[in-house]
Write a protein that holds these residues in place. Structure first.
Motif, PDB file in Angstrom:
ATOM      1  N   THR A  28       0.830  -1.207   0.000  1.00 36.59           N
ATOM      2  CA  THR A  28       0.000   0.000   0.000  1.00 36.59           C
ATOM      3  C   THR A  28       0.865   1.258   0.000  1.00 36.59           C
ATOM      4  O   THR A  28       0.697   2.155  -0.843  1.00 36.59           O
ATOM      5  N   GLY A  30       4.107   1.521  -0.648  1.00 38.90           N
ATOM      6  CA  GLY A  30       4.986   1.557  -1.815  1.00 38.90           C
ATOM      7  C   GLY A  30       4.288   2.162  -3.018  1.00 38.90           C
ATOM      8  O   GLY A  30       4.802   3.088  -3.663  1.00 38.90           O
ATOM      9  N   ILE A  31       3.094   1.651  -3.308  1.00 41.34           N
ATOM     10  CA  ILE A  31       2.343   2.162  -4.455  1.00 41.34           C
ATOM     11  C   ILE A  31       2.006   3.640  -4.252  1.00 41.34           C
ATOM     12  O   ILE A  31       2.173   4.465  -5.150  1.00 41.34           O
ATOM     13  N   ALA A  32       1.566   3.984  -3.023  1.00 38.87           N
ATOM     14  CA  ALA A  32       1.146   5.360  -2.769  1.00 38.87           C
ATOM     15  C   ALA A  32       2.313   6.329  -2.947  1.00 38.87           C
ATOM     16  O   ALA A  32       2.167   7.386  -3.570  1.00 38.87           O
ATOM     17  N   LEU A  34       5.275   5.872  -4.645  1.00 43.01           N
ATOM     18  CA  LEU A  34       5.707   5.944  -6.039  1.00 43.01           C
ATOM     19  C   LEU A  34       4.715   6.749  -6.880  1.00 43.01           C
ATOM     20  O   LEU A  34       5.104   7.597  -7.691  1.00 43.01           O
ATOM     21  N   ALA A  35       3.426   6.496  -6.653  1.00 46.70           N
ATOM     22  CA  ALA A  35       2.392   7.200  -7.415  1.00 46.70           C
ATOM     23  C   ALA A  35       2.416   8.691  -7.094  1.00 46.70           C
ATOM     24  O   ALA A  35       2.231   9.528  -7.978  1.00 46.70           O
ATOM     25  N   VAL A  97       3.169  -3.958  -8.753  1.00 50.05           N
ATOM     26  CA  VAL A  97       3.356  -2.710  -8.014  1.00 50.05           C
ATOM     27  C   VAL A  97       3.681  -1.572  -8.989  1.00 50.05           C
ATOM     28  O   VAL A  97       3.150  -0.471  -8.868  1.00 50.05           O
ATOM     29  N   ALA A  98       4.528  -1.876  -9.984  1.00 50.05           N
ATOM     30  CA  ALA A  98       4.904  -0.836 -10.944  1.00 50.05           C
ATOM     31  C   ALA A  98       3.692  -0.387 -11.760  1.00 50.05           C
ATOM     32  O   ALA A  98       3.456   0.813 -11.922  1.00 50.05           O
ATOM     33  N   SER A 101       1.429   1.619  -9.586  1.00 49.57           N
ATOM     34  CA  SER A 101       1.999   2.940  -9.285  1.00 49.57           C
ATOM     35  C   SER A 101       1.826   3.888 -10.466  1.00 49.57           C
ATOM     36  O   SER A 101       1.474   5.056 -10.293  1.00 49.57           O
ATOM     37  N   GLY A 105      -0.366   7.043 -10.332  1.00 51.98           N
ATOM     38  CA  GLY A 105       0.409   8.259 -10.546  1.00 51.98           C
ATOM     39  C   GLY A 105      -0.208   9.114 -11.643  1.00 51.98           C
ATOM     40  O   GLY A 105      -0.372  10.326 -11.497  1.00 51.98           O
ATOM     41  N   THR A 169      -5.591   3.242  -3.040  1.00 53.21           N
ATOM     42  CA  THR A 169      -4.857   2.039  -3.448  1.00 53.21           C
ATOM     43  C   THR A 169      -5.552   0.771  -2.953  1.00 53.21           C
ATOM     44  O   THR A 169      -5.166  -0.319  -3.340  1.00 53.21           O
ATOM     45  N   ASP A 179      -2.485  -5.848  -1.187  1.00 51.51           N
ATOM     46  CA  ASP A 179      -2.234  -4.672  -0.361  1.00 51.51           C
ATOM     47  C   ASP A 179      -2.907  -4.909   0.992  1.00 51.51           C
ATOM     48  O   ASP A 179      -3.361  -6.008   1.283  1.00 51.51           O
TER      49      ASP A 179
END
Lengths: 229, 262
Positions: A28, A30-32, A34-35, A97-98, A101, A105, A169, A179
């Motif tokens: 959660t 990580g994605i937030a 990066l985004a 995840v990428a 993101s 993003g 997310t 997540d």
């Protein structure tokens, strides 16, 4: 109370289930993060694009493109954007995840662009005139006079956007990512008790966002230190 | 400062009250279909062809749906079907729905929270593979990317493999078709899912995919049954009786032929 304790143990302790929440929280966050980085960079570009006008007051091509982008992103649900990214655009890319993101993003950038635009417009137009009359170029006035002031205007809504993003997310379970929310679902599908995992997860989200809010408060105060008000 | 402390304490109390209020209603709430009511509220997850799926009219259809309607008729109740996520089904039984029919396998864990009817169907997990896949044994599955539907038997089997070898990556989807999609896109190496949906999916992609009987991989045979609230003996007996009648009348076999074939 004994029953509650038992449910708590089943939802968080047995078979090292807390690890699943931990890993989920990692996904959660990580994605937030990066985004948010992608969103702020791209969103700033979009926001500036939306402020560009020709001499005759009409919109430039950049402005039209950015406006169209923001319209499309804001006009479609983010879960749909995520599914389109996962199953169509990046159909063969296996890094969940990428992909998530990027999807979030690009979504966040649309909202950030409005925050950036609003922040810049909130700086009095006289500031630009003053900068120009002092012999600074348009870009230099933007860089040294307008943007530092605009940034202070942007911090509260940007914090708001990040908090929204963090919670949004929770839909990545749709593309099989685990997540925090998905971890809770997964555990509920093992124990057949939805109560503990859901309430526990809500508490985790709340605590994380509360910490974030406090940090944002500190940042805001630091930025306002030079203000003579 | 003192005021803030009081405010925090009050907020906590409020939350606690809300939470305890919720648990109170869940346990004390009489399900919509208890004997005085004419309606039988049925939960399913219409993502599991040919047992349940959304038909061309947008309504849940399939073997389980036809079966439960026949059972409802025997019990003199109107069947109201609620479509929801599979992993929400068991925790909704007794509160949001009276019973669940969703190709649900009888497991010990589930028996701790619900009561099952007599089994109405036996099946085995299938493994869907790309036509050129080299996966052939249970051992081959470890370390691979496996797609499953969240909370299904395939999920449990894959989780066992993942536990034994942590390099195995299990992707859990809301729907079987999403897992198959990612298999076609090469994001997972195989999909573990029940036999009939496996065959349905593979028939749509006969060139690229094959479905392999899971008994070759050592998966055990399992029984599907209807899940009902724990301890509601009256309902279990009524459903079993209806099921028995449907079987002896031959309606059951007709439904199998109509929906499942073989």
């Amino acid at each position: 109370m004994g029953e509650l304790e038992q449910k708590f143990a089943a939802a968080f302790l047995t078979e090292g289930r807390w690890i699943l929440y931990f890993k989920g929280l990692g996904v959660t966050l990580g994605i937030a993060v990066l985004a948010a980085i992608l969103g702020v960079i791209f969103g700033t570009v979009l926001g500036i694009m939306k402020l560009s006008f020709r001499e005759d007051g009409k919109k430039t091509l950049w402005n039209i493109l950015a406006t169209a982008y923001v319209d499309v992103i804001r006009g479609t649900p983010s879960v749909l954007q995520l599914l389109i990214m996962w199953f169509i655009v990046f159909a063969t890319w296996n890094n969940g995840v990428a992909v998530a993101s990027i999807s979030f993003g690009l979504n966040s950038a649309a909202y950030v662009s409005e925050i950036v635009r609003g922040g810049i417009l909130a700086v009095d137009v006289g500031q630009m005139e003053a900068g120009r009359s002092l012999g600074l170029s348009k870009a230099m006035t933007m860089r040294y006079i307008i943007l530092p002031q605009a940034l202070k205007n942007m911090v509260p809504p940007l914090g708001n956007e990040f908090i929204t993003l963090l919670k949004e997310t929770a839909i990545v379970g749709y593309v099989s990512l685990t997540d925090l929310t998905r971890a809770a679902n997964q555990i509920a599908s093992r124990t057949y008790e939805a109560f503990m995992p859901l309430i526990g997860t809500a508490v985790i989200y709340f605590v994380v966002i509360k910490i974030l809010t406090l940090l944002l408060g500190v940042l805001e105060r630091r930025l306002r230190e030079s203000d003579q008000r | 400062m003192k005021q803030r402390v009081i405010a925090v304490v009050l907020t906590c109390l409020l939350v606690l009250l809300m939470v305890s209020g919720c648990t109170g209603t869940t346990t004390g709430f009489a399900p919509a279909g208890s004997s005085e009511n004419k309606k039988l509220v049925v939960g399913t997850n219409a993502e599991f062809p040919p047992f349940e799926y959304i038909d061309d009219n947008g309504k849940p259809d399939g073997f389980d749906m036809a079966l439960i309607k026949a059972i409802g008729e025997k019990m003199g109740k109107e069947v109201d079907i609620q479509n929801m996520e599979f992993d929400s089904l068991v925790s909704s039984i007794g509160t949001k729905i009276d019973l669940a029919i969703a190709g649900m396998t009888v497991t010990e864990e589930r028996q701790n929270t619900v009561d099952f009817s007599d089994p109405y169907y036996t099946a085995v997990q299938y493994v869907i593979l790309p036509a050129d896949s080299e996966i052939a044994t249970y051992e081959d599955l470890s370390g691979k990317a496996i797609g499953v539907q969240l909370g299904t038997t395939g999920d449990f089997d894959a989780s066992d493999i993942e536990e034994a070898d942590s390099s195995t990556k299990v992707s859990r989807y809301n729907k079987g078709v999403d897992a198959v999609n990612d298999l076609l896109n090469g994001k997972v190496d195989c999909v573990i899912i029940d036999k009939n949906p496996a065959e349905t999916f593979v028939s749509k992609h006969a060139e690229e995919l094959v479905a392999v009987d899971g008994s070759q991989f050592g998966f055990e045979e399992e029984s599907y049954a209807i899940a009902m609230p724990k301890g509601d003996k009256e309902l279990v007996d009524a459903v079993n009786k209806a099921l028995q009648e449907i079987k002896s009348e031959g309606t059951f076999d007709k439904l199998v032929e109509e929906y499942i074939g073989n």
